[in-house]
Design a protein around this motif. Sequence first.
Motif: not given
Length: 200
Positions: A72-81, A83-84, A86-94, A96-102
């Motif tokens: 299961g862990l590789p799937h979670y890691l893929r999802a984290v990447r 979301r990272r 998405l967040s990097a492409a939209h720096r002002t969208n909080r 996306y940042a919250l989604a990465v942290a969660k």
Amino acid sequence: HSELGLSWNSLGMLYDKARKHAEAIHPFEQAVTEQQLAVDQAKDADEYKENLGYSIDNLGEQYVSQGRVAAGLPHYLRAVRLRRQLSAAHRTNREYALAVAKALIVFGTIQRHEGDSVAAGQSFSDARKLMERELRAAPADPALQGQLAAALHNEAIALADQAKCNDARPLLERAVELLRLGASRASSSTATVLDREALS
């Protein structure tokens, strides 16, 4: 492809709610496949990327729920990447940042439960640093403060697992202070509402 992926995901959710995790794997795999096709054909459609992330998370959860954490862990890691990105492409969208942290906190929690407190601590630390960066732009944002408190708490626990109590203590103290601020703010809001009701 995205609509088909959403339907597969809903079917997987039905199996998940019935605790039929083995049966849920195939629908979630299909959901991931279809959402990936949607992303591949519309690379600027962020909604498809978000849907892909949710389906990947759901797939990983089915393995973890069966005790197959290594699968299961590789799937979670893929999802984290994802979301990272998405967040990097939209720096002002909080959001996306919250989604990465969660996602990092969920990932770290699983790592810790598997006995890897060092890796878990790094995941929690990454979440903390991301929330600290976001709070510099919006210091009074309660959602960011709450997520930072969660990251601090989890990072401290991972450090305590490693007998690094002196390093853990200041993180927990910061978490407590953030949560106190949130509780104080909530009490003030409630008091204001009650006062208005008394005047009406």
